[in-house]
Design a protein around this motif. Structure first.
Motif, PDB file in Angstrom:
ATOM      1  N   LEU A 295       0.835  -1.199   0.000  1.00  0.00           N
ATOM      2  CA  LEU A 295       0.000   0.000   0.000  1.00  0.00           C
ATOM      3  C   LEU A 295       0.873   1.254   0.000  1.00  0.00           C
ATOM      4  CD1 LEU A 295      -2.791  -1.094   2.486  1.00  0.00           C
ATOM      5  CD2 LEU A 295      -2.871  -0.985   0.002  1.00  0.00           C
TER       6      LEU A 295
ATOM      7  N   SER B 266       3.936   1.508  -1.173  1.00  0.00           N
ATOM      8  CA  SER B 266       4.544   1.663  -2.491  1.00  0.00           C
ATOM      9  C   SER B 266       3.559   2.273  -3.464  1.00  0.00           C
ATOM     10  CB  SER B 266       5.002   0.320  -3.048  1.00  0.00           C
ATOM     11  OG  SER B 266       5.801  -0.340  -2.141  1.00  0.00           O
ATOM     12  N   ALA B 267       2.302   1.811  -3.404  1.00  0.00           N
ATOM     13  CA  ALA B 267       1.301   2.334  -4.334  1.00  0.00           C
ATOM     14  C   ALA B 267       1.130   3.840  -4.133  1.00  0.00           C
ATOM     15  CB  ALA B 267      -0.026   1.615  -4.126  1.00  0.00           C
TER      16      ALA B 267
ATOM     17  N   VAL C 199       3.225   5.932  -2.786  1.00  0.00           N
ATOM     18  CA  VAL C 199       4.448   6.653  -3.121  1.00  0.00           C
ATOM     19  C   VAL C 199       4.581   6.816  -4.634  1.00  0.00           C
ATOM     20  CG1 VAL C 199       6.925   6.365  -3.142  1.00  0.00           C
ATOM     21  CG2 VAL C 199       5.706   6.079  -1.033  1.00  0.00           C
ATOM     22  N   LEU C 200       4.125   5.779  -5.371  1.00  0.00           N
ATOM     23  CA  LEU C 200       4.222   5.868  -6.824  1.00  0.00           C
ATOM     24  C   LEU C 200       3.233   6.885  -7.383  1.00  0.00           C
ATOM     25  CD1 LEU C 200       4.611   2.109  -7.685  1.00  0.00           C
ATOM     26  CD2 LEU C 200       6.347   3.879  -7.858  1.00  0.00           C
ATOM     27  N   LEU C 201       2.145   7.119  -6.640  1.00  0.00           N
ATOM     28  CA  LEU C 201       1.131   8.047  -7.121  1.00  0.00           C
ATOM     29  C   LEU C 201       1.545   9.497  -6.919  1.00  0.00           C
ATOM     30  CD1 LEU C 201      -2.233   6.543  -5.877  1.00  0.00           C
ATOM     31  CD2 LEU C 201      -1.355   6.683  -8.184  1.00  0.00           C
TER      32      LEU C 201
ATOM     33  N   ARG D 217       4.362  12.470  -5.962  1.00  0.00           N
ATOM     34  CA  ARG D 217       5.762  12.880  -5.924  1.00  0.00           C
ATOM     35  C   ARG D 217       6.169  13.345  -4.526  1.00  0.00           C
ATOM     36  NH1 ARG D 217       9.258  15.989  -9.292  1.00  0.00           N
ATOM     37  NH2 ARG D 217       8.566  14.895 -11.123  1.00  0.00           N
TER      38      ARG D 217
ATOM     39  N   LEU E 228       6.701  10.498  -2.179  1.00  0.00           N
ATOM     40  CA  LEU E 228       7.940   9.773  -2.474  1.00  0.00           C
ATOM     41  C   LEU E 228       9.124  10.521  -1.899  1.00  0.00           C
ATOM     42  CD1 LEU E 228       9.706   7.691  -3.922  1.00  0.00           C
ATOM     43  CD2 LEU E 228       9.645   9.145  -5.935  1.00  0.00           C
ATOM     44  N   ASP E 229       9.117  11.855  -2.083  1.00  0.00           N
ATOM     45  CA  ASP E 229      10.251  12.627  -1.618  1.00  0.00           C
ATOM     46  C   ASP E 229      10.395  12.541  -0.107  1.00  0.00           C
ATOM     47  OD1 ASP E 229      11.899  13.572  -3.443  1.00  0.00           O
ATOM     48  OD2 ASP E 229      11.328  15.674  -3.283  1.00  0.00           O
TER      49      ASP E 229
ATOM     50  N   TYR F 174       9.129  10.038   1.757  1.00  0.00           N
ATOM     51  CA  TYR F 174       9.294   8.648   2.156  1.00  0.00           C
ATOM     52  C   TYR F 174      10.728   8.174   1.981  1.00  0.00           C
ATOM     53  CZ  TYR F 174       8.603   3.613   2.207  1.00  0.00           C
ATOM     54  OH  TYR F 174       8.696   2.282   2.498  1.00  0.00           O
ATOM     55  N   ARG F 175      11.354   8.540   0.848  1.00  0.00           N
ATOM     56  CA  ARG F 175      12.683   7.962   0.611  1.00  0.00           C
ATOM     57  C   ARG F 175      13.692   8.457   1.633  1.00  0.00           C
ATOM     58  NH1 ARG F 175      15.672  11.001  -4.192  1.00  0.00           N
ATOM     59  NH2 ARG F 175      14.745  13.045  -3.958  1.00  0.00           N
TER      60      ARG F 175
END
Lengths: 385, 367
Positions: free
Chosen positions: A215, A217-218, A220-222, A224, A227-228, A230-231
């Motif tokens: 969930l 990953s989904a 984070v892929l949606l 930006r 993702l920034d 999270y990483r």
């Protein structure tokens, strides 16, 4: 059996003693020693008591050394950093209450960071040892219970839906996520027939972790922005510049440390197997519930404060087991102290190697710790779980 | 219960229910209906889902049309969609799933740990680290660039996986292959490569990090025949070899001394089985990226469905293929233009089912 019955016979014991002098051991010798041990009067029991004492001395020495190492790394962690401050200036800044630049650096950057390192390292190390003990599985780390993934999903959700950024905003989200996922794993693991067996717990944890991770990953892929965040969150860092953050999780971590250290006798009994532990008078279900609660609070607090520092919980218990042996009364403090030392030292190296920027503590831990760990594993004597 | 009442006390107590032996020449085995039924059910479901995967999508084709196209008929549009777009993708999913299921079953049986997966051999994380390094350095930091990176990515991932697995094996070898030592070395190597990947993600630009994240989740997007052929060939060679060698698995459930007494060469058997597991997993990872959950969960699902004491190889293979193809179908059709990577959907489909099996334990099984 017939030999041990005739132990009063001088000729019999004579031949036995010459055999032991030559370093050989017959089955009857071993048998006799076994029989002689309970009352402690037989002559063979003296060496075993000696051995026990020396082992205890060695473990006590280990604790003392670890405490010394921890103090040393604290001192180094406050002394060394991006800005070179001479030791006497550091000392002055620590005792005086002026608001010079040095003072600000020491009090608002280095001291909180050191405290966060100690807390996170000891919590994760202890939680890892508890986790491996309760699931009786060497692959189990704190992330196996789905705790870090729960915290991660909560953080990403907070960014995605509410647009929150910054650690202080995350803390309750990630703590809540950690607790909820740990509870879910425990309930699922214990709902089936036979209660919370180690295999059921471990598998329920693996399933929940995978689900939450997917969930995350989904999401984070949606997005930006997610993702920034999270990483960077995922790597984990003890660069906490806010004492308020530490103060908020401190009570939980202390509670977890107490609960965790207190569960050592129960863990020792459980390591004999559930049936044996129950026969010895332990309430297996209760001690497992307390253990999971301790793990959830420890990891939830540490992850909320510093992000998932994955390596500590998985590997530190194995290193601690190598030095402390399988007895949890010793293993748990070893793991807690060792985790704190390792996190502080790795953070220190990460600060020094790429000045003035730094490498995150999680990465540095793996880079230093993993080779050390592999070298340890390659030694002849393997400490099995 | 009623049986034990009827048996008189003088008779030998607790007779084991007989099973019909099946003998062909020097070989003999026992027929167990339940694993066979599970296997048949899995195969049927796989065929149905595979057919749906070929038929459904933005340009739906009737099942009959799919069959006609496969047999050489159909118009040009159908041929393009089925043969060039959907078939390679579905086949990649099927082969990758089968390879991961088999690899996971072997690893769990040899290491005797239900949490073990080829990740522990360092395959997945090594491949991930190598691929992330290429993706992150390709655009901005002036490393390997453009077309070379795109073309060489599977090869580099394969190399990364195999090299890491080799290192794990080398470091764990001390006059023999000890599973516990292997597991611990695997944990160490895994931590090293996973953290290297995380670090690479933080130093890269957001754009590249996003691309790397897609690869790291596992995806079947835009797979063509170039992806199918290597995995297919490797499976064709490795699966029969592995199934031939797996008779040693039964013996490997015991401790080393017992295994030796049973006449199995411990190190050879364990080493060969783990090697084939590592190669299978790294080929699958090179073809579709690390699809995380399949190798861990399908052996456990298969073991619980078939009611056997250790992960069944063939059933795990079929269920792995089923899981990946079904996830591909779901990710293509349910979310419209979003095209979620298949690695996300495998866990969303597989985890609830594993949880259901755990809660609904009709039979206590330990690995």
């Amino acid at each position: 059996m017939s030999r041990s019955l005739t132990s009063g016979d001088p000729s019999g014991s004579d031949s036995a003693s010459t055999r032991t002098a030559r370093g050989e051991e017959t089955p009857s010798d071993a048998e006799r020693r076994q029989e002689a041990r309970p009352d402690g009067t037989a002559r063979d029991s003296a060496p075993s008591v000696d051995r026990l004492n020396s082992r205890r001395r060695r473990r006590l020495l280990g604790i003392v050394v670890l405490c010394g190492l921890l103090l040393l790394s604290c001192a180094l962690s406050i002394l060394i950093g991006a800005k070179l401050i001479p030791p006497n200036a550091v000392f002055e800044a620590l005792v005086a209450t002026s608001s010079t630049e040095n003072n600000v650096i020491i009090y608002e950057l280095r001291v909180p960071r050191t405290i966060a390192g100690i807390l996170a390292g000891s919590s994760l190390g202890l939680a890892g040892a508890l986790m491996q003990g309760y699931t009786r599985n060497p692959i189990a780390g704190p992330s196996v219970l789905g705790i870090t993934q729960g915290a991660g999903l909560a953080v990403v959700l907070a960014v995605f839906t509410l647009g929150i950024t910054g650690m202080l905003g995350f803390i309750w989200f990630s703590f809540g996520g950690a607790l909820v996922s740990a509870l879910a794993v425990f309930v699922i693991g214990s709902i089936g027939r036979g209660g919370a067996t180690p295999v059921a717990l471990a598998l329920a944890g693996a399933a929940i972790s995978a689900l939450l991770q997917a969930l995350t990953s989904a999401l984070v892929l949606l997005d930006r922005q997610s993702l920034d965040t999270y990483r960077f969150w995922k790597v984990g860092s003890i660069a906490v510049s806010d004492m308020g953050l530490i103060q908020r999780v401190l009570p939980f971590l202390l509670l977890g440390l107490l609960l965790g250290l207190a569960s050592a006798p129960g863990l020792n009994a459980l390591s004999l197997g559930d049936d044996m532990a129950a026969a010895l008078g332990h309430n297996v279900a209760r001690s497992r519930a307390i253990g999971v609660a301790a793990i959830a609070v420890l990891v939830g607090g540490a992850v909320a404060m510093c992000g998932p520092i994955s390596f500590v919980g998985l590997v530190v218990p194995h290193i601690a087991r190598y030095f402390a042996g399988p007895d949890h009364r010793w293993l748990l403090p070893f793991a807690a102290l060792g985790g704190a030392c390792l996190v502080l030292l790795a953070d220190l190296v990460g600060r020094v190697v790429s000045r003035p920027s730094e490498i995150q503590v999680g990465v540095m831990l793996a880079m230093i710790g993993a080779p050390f760990f592999i070298a340890l594993v390659r030694r002849r004597r393997l400490m099995r779980l | 219960m009623t049986e034990s009442v009827r048996v008189p006390p003088a008779a030998p107590a607790a007779r084991v229910r007989e099973r019909k032996p099946l003998r062909v020449g020097p070989l003999s085995t026992v027929l167990r209906p339940r694993p066979l039924l599970v296997l048949l059910g899995g195969l049927v479901a796989l065929v149905v889902v595979f057919a749906c995967d070929l038929a459904l999508g933005d340009y739906p084709i009737s099942p009959l049309g799919v069959l006609r196209t496969l047999l050489g008929g159909g118009d040009a549009g159908d041929r393009l969609v089925v043969l060039q777009l959907r078939l390679p993708r579905a086949l990649t999913g099927l082969l990758v799933g089968a390879a991961l299921g088999l690899s996971g079953a072997i690893t769990q049986a040899v290491v005797r740990n239900p949490l073990a997966s080829p990740d522990l051999l360092g395959v997945t994380s090594g491949a991930g680290a190598a691929a992330t390094a290429v993706i992150v350095t390709s655009g901005t930091l002036g490393g390997i660039s453009g077309a070379v990176a795109a073309f060489g990515l599977p090869v580099i991932a394969l190399l990364g996986g195999v090299v890491t697995a080799g290192l794990v094996a080398l470091l764990a070898y001390r006059g023999g292959v000890d599973s516990f030592r292997l597991v611990l070395v695997g944990i160490g190597m895994n931590a090293l490569t996973v953290n290297a990947t995380l670090w690479l993600l933080t130093i890269g630009e957001t754009q590249d990090a996003g691309r790397a994240m897609v690869w790291l989740t596992g995806s079947l997007n835009a797979r063509d025949w170039d992806n199918v052929v290597p995995v297919g060939l490797a499976l064709l060679v490795l699966v029969p070899l592995t199934l031939l060698g797996c008779h040693a698995l039964g013996a490997l459930q015991f401790d080393d001394d017992t295994v030796r007494e049973l006449g199995v060469r411990v190190n050879v058997a364990r080493g060969a089985l783990l090697l084939s597991a590592a190669v299978l997993a790294s080929l699958a990872t090179a073809a579709a990226g690390p699809i995380a959950f399949v190798a861990l969960a399908t052996p456990q699902i298969a073991l619980r469905m078939a009611g056997v004491p250790r992960p069944p190889l063939v059933v795990s293979m079929v269920l792995g293929a089923l899981l990946v193809v079904a996830s591909d179908l779901v990710s293509r059709t349910l979310f419209g233009s979003l095209q979620l990577p298949v690695g996300v959907v495998t866990a969303v489909l597989g985890a609830p089912y594993l949880i259901y099996l755990l809660v609904h334990r009709y039979r206590e099984v330990h690995t």
